[in-house]
Design a protein around this motif. Structure first.
Motif, PDB file in Angstrom:
ATOM      1  N   GLY A 120       3.314  42.622  45.432  1.00  0.00           N
ATOM      2  CA  GLY A 120       3.611  41.964  44.170  1.00  0.00           C
ATOM      3  C   GLY A 120       5.006  42.350  43.716  1.00  0.00           C
ATOM      4  N   PHE A 121       5.725  41.413  43.115  1.00  0.00           N
ATOM      5  CA  PHE A 121       7.111  41.653  42.704  1.00  0.00           C
ATOM      6  C   PHE A 121       7.226  42.829  41.742  1.00  0.00           C
ATOM      7  N   ASN A 122       6.307  42.915  40.784  1.00  0.00           N
ATOM      8  CA  ASN A 122       6.395  43.961  39.769  1.00  0.00           C
ATOM      9  C   ASN A 122       6.220  45.360  40.339  1.00  0.00           C
ATOM     10  N   ASN A 123       5.582  45.464  41.497  1.00  0.00           N
ATOM     11  CA  ASN A 123       5.268  46.770  42.068  1.00  0.00           C
ATOM     12  C   ASN A 123       6.268  47.263  43.116  1.00  0.00           C
ATOM     13  N   LEU A 124       7.181  46.411  43.531  1.00  0.00           N
ATOM     14  CA  LEU A 124       8.093  46.846  44.589  1.00  0.00           C
ATOM     15  C   LEU A 124       9.366  47.459  44.008  1.00  0.00           C
ATOM     16  N   THR A 125      10.009  48.283  44.794  1.00  0.00           N
ATOM     17  CA  THR A 125      11.242  48.950  44.396  1.00  0.00           C
ATOM     18  C   THR A 125      12.321  48.689  45.444  1.00  0.00           C
ATOM     19  N   VAL A 126      13.549  49.025  45.100  1.00  0.00           N
ATOM     20  CA  VAL A 126      14.652  48.893  46.051  1.00  0.00           C
ATOM     21  C   VAL A 126      14.402  49.785  47.265  1.00  0.00           C
ATOM     22  N   SER A 127      13.831  50.965  47.025  1.00  0.00           N
ATOM     23  CA  SER A 127      13.523  51.871  48.137  1.00  0.00           C
ATOM     24  C   SER A 127      12.524  51.242  49.101  1.00  0.00           C
ATOM     25  N   ASN A 128      11.517  50.534  48.553  1.00  0.00           N
ATOM     26  CA  ASN A 128      10.566  49.824  49.408  1.00  0.00           C
ATOM     27  C   ASN A 128      11.285  48.804  50.290  1.00  0.00           C
ATOM     28  N   ILE A 129      12.212  48.072  49.672  1.00  0.00           N
ATOM     29  CA  ILE A 129      12.929  47.010  50.382  1.00  0.00           C
ATOM     30  C   ILE A 129      13.788  47.600  51.505  1.00  0.00           C
ATOM     31  N   THR A 130      14.557  48.629  51.185  1.00  0.00           N
ATOM     32  CA  THR A 130      15.458  49.205  52.193  1.00  0.00           C
ATOM     33  C   THR A 130      14.678  49.877  53.316  1.00  0.00           C
ATOM     34  N   ARG A 131      13.555  50.479  52.976  1.00  0.00           N
ATOM     35  CA  ARG A 131      12.729  51.113  53.999  1.00  0.00           C
ATOM     36  C   ARG A 131      12.171  50.062  54.960  1.00  0.00           C
ATOM     37  N   THR A 132      11.677  48.966  54.401  1.00  0.00           N
ATOM     38  CA  THR A 132      11.118  47.895  55.226  1.00  0.00           C
ATOM     39  C   THR A 132      12.193  47.211  56.054  1.00  0.00           C
ATOM     40  N   ALA A 133      13.376  47.033  55.456  1.00  0.00           N
ATOM     41  CA  ALA A 133      14.485  46.374  56.159  1.00  0.00           C
ATOM     42  C   ALA A 133      15.207  47.323  57.104  1.00  0.00           C
ATOM     43  N   LYS A 134      14.856  48.636  57.025  1.00  0.00           N
ATOM     44  CA  LYS A 134      15.505  49.670  57.851  1.00  0.00           C
ATOM     45  C   LYS A 134      17.012  49.699  57.596  1.00  0.00           C
ATOM     46  N   LEU A 135      17.347  49.721  56.304  1.00  0.00           N
ATOM     47  CA  LEU A 135      18.741  49.792  55.862  1.00  0.00           C
ATOM     48  C   LEU A 135      18.871  50.867  54.789  1.00  0.00           C
ATOM     49  N   SER A 136      20.070  51.337  54.551  1.00  0.00           N
ATOM     50  CA  SER A 136      20.292  52.328  53.507  1.00  0.00           C
ATOM     51  C   SER A 136      20.373  51.655  52.134  1.00  0.00           C
ATOM     52  N   ARG A 137      20.139  52.439  51.084  1.00  0.00           N
ATOM     53  CA  ARG A 137      20.272  51.905  49.724  1.00  0.00           C
ATOM     54  C   ARG A 137      21.711  51.456  49.474  1.00  0.00           C
ATOM     55  N   GLY A 138      22.654  52.208  50.057  1.00  0.00           N
ATOM     56  CA  GLY A 138      24.057  51.840  49.896  1.00  0.00           C
ATOM     57  C   GLY A 138      24.352  50.458  50.449  1.00  0.00           C
ATOM     58  N   THR A 139      23.760  50.145  51.603  1.00  0.00           N
ATOM     59  CA  THR A 139      23.936  48.817  52.196  1.00  0.00           C
ATOM     60  C   THR A 139      23.339  47.744  51.297  1.00  0.00           C
ATOM     61  N   PHE A 140      22.158  48.022  50.743  1.00  0.00           N
ATOM     62  CA  PHE A 140      21.515  47.067  49.838  1.00  0.00           C
ATOM     63  C   PHE A 140      22.440  46.712  48.683  1.00  0.00           C
ATOM     64  N   TYR A 141      23.048  47.739  48.070  1.00  0.00           N
ATOM     65  CA  TYR A 141      23.859  47.509  46.870  1.00  0.00           C
ATOM     66  C   TYR A 141      25.205  46.860  47.162  1.00  0.00           C
ATOM     67  N   ILE A 142      25.558  46.755  48.426  1.00  0.00           N
ATOM     68  CA  ILE A 142      26.753  45.980  48.772  1.00  0.00           C
ATOM     69  C   ILE A 142      26.510  44.497  48.494  1.00  0.00           C
ATOM     70  N   TYR A 143      25.247  44.075  48.679  1.00  0.00           N
ATOM     71  CA  TYR A 143      24.921  42.647  48.596  1.00  0.00           C
ATOM     72  C   TYR A 143      24.167  42.262  47.320  1.00  0.00           C
ATOM     73  N   TYR A 144      23.404  43.177  46.769  1.00  0.00           N
ATOM     74  CA  TYR A 144      22.552  42.842  45.621  1.00  0.00           C
ATOM     75  C   TYR A 144      22.607  43.926  44.553  1.00  0.00           C
ATOM     76  N   LEU A 145      22.420  43.507  43.306  1.00  0.00           N
ATOM     77  CA  LEU A 145      22.431  44.445  42.183  1.00  0.00           C
ATOM     78  C   LEU A 145      21.111  45.200  42.086  1.00  0.00           C
ATOM     79  N   ASP A 146      20.016  44.469  42.280  1.00  0.00           N
ATOM     80  CA  ASP A 146      18.673  45.033  42.173  1.00  0.00           C
ATOM     81  C   ASP A 146      17.680  44.005  42.721  1.00  0.00           C
ATOM     82  N   LYS A 147      16.393  44.270  42.569  1.00  0.00           N
ATOM     83  CA  LYS A 147      15.393  43.347  43.124  1.00  0.00           C
ATOM     84  C   LYS A 147      15.411  41.999  42.397  1.00  0.00           C
ATOM     85  N   TYR A 148      15.811  42.012  41.125  1.00  0.00           N
ATOM     86  CA  TYR A 148      15.882  40.761  40.367  1.00  0.00           C
ATOM     87  C   TYR A 148      16.990  39.866  40.908  1.00  0.00           C
TER      88      TYR A 148
END
Length: 205
Positions: A26-54
């Motif tokens: 569910g969208f309300n229950n996921l975090t950026v850490s969940n996303i990066t872990r599943t995508a096998k990427l660092s949080r730093g890489t995530f924030y290059i492309y997106y501000l947050d899950k929203y």
């Protein structure tokens, strides 16, 4: 692989992980850490492309709605031309180049390719506002072409009911088709739509 291709691939990994997690947690229950872990990427890489899950959610929905708007524009133009044709009583959908049949196939091809994402966003785990955004998109497209559809004001039923019935029917058909375990092909659902009574409200007296 050049940098642009790598960037695109990384963004796709993030979006794929995001949709998978929305479906599961569910969208309300996921975090950026969940996303990066599943995508096998660092949080730093995530924030290059997106501000947050929203931001991820907004960019995915913008992509879907923008493409659906373009496809729907073509559908409506084709439908208006087809309904203006005095010979439209003979459908011959597959053969008639003026029929909206082929443009509807293109639309359902796009929906089919993005089926899992659309199902997820429209589910209880997704974005509760997405169905309203979809309805607003269809509403705007129908409304902007209203005068061309009803050139002489010869609606069979009052215009406000015609408008609402068409929008509700389209959303209902799309939603039903997306949720099916064994859905029709894009060409089959396009023909069902064309041959259904959904266009009856457009026919003049």
């Amino acid at each position: 692989m050049n940098r642009q291709e790598k960037n695109k691939l990384t963004q796709q990994r993030i979006m794929d992980a995001f949709v998978k997690l929305v479906s599961e947690k569910g969208f309300n229950n996921l975090t950026v850490s969940n996303i990066t872990r599943t995508a096998k990427l660092s949080r730093g890489t995530f924030y290059i492309y997106y501000l947050d899950k929203y931001d991820v959610l907004e960019k995915i929905e913008t992509y879907l709605l923008t493409n659906m708007e373009k496809l729907m524009q073509n559908n409506i133009d084709k439908t208006i031309s087809w309904l203006d044709d005095v010979d439209n009583n003979k459908l011959s959908a597959e053969l008639d180049t003026y029929s909206p049949y082929r443009s509807f196939i293109q639309s359902f091809d796009f929906l089919d390719k993005n089926r899992f994402t659309l199902k997820t966003l429209l589910s209880k785990n997704g974005d509760s506002q997405f169905v309203y955004k979809l309805r607003h998109l269809i509403d705007e497209q129908i409304d902007s072409h209203y005068k061309n559809i009803f050139k002489d004001g010869n609606e069979i039923i009052p215009s406000d009911y015609t408008h609402d019935l068409l929008i509700s029917s389209l959303i209902s058909i799309i939603g039903h088709w997306l949720q099916k375990d064994d859905p029709e092909s894009p060409s089959e659902i396009a023909e069902i739509l064309i041959r259904s009574r959904i266009l009856a409200a457009y026919q003049v007296k």
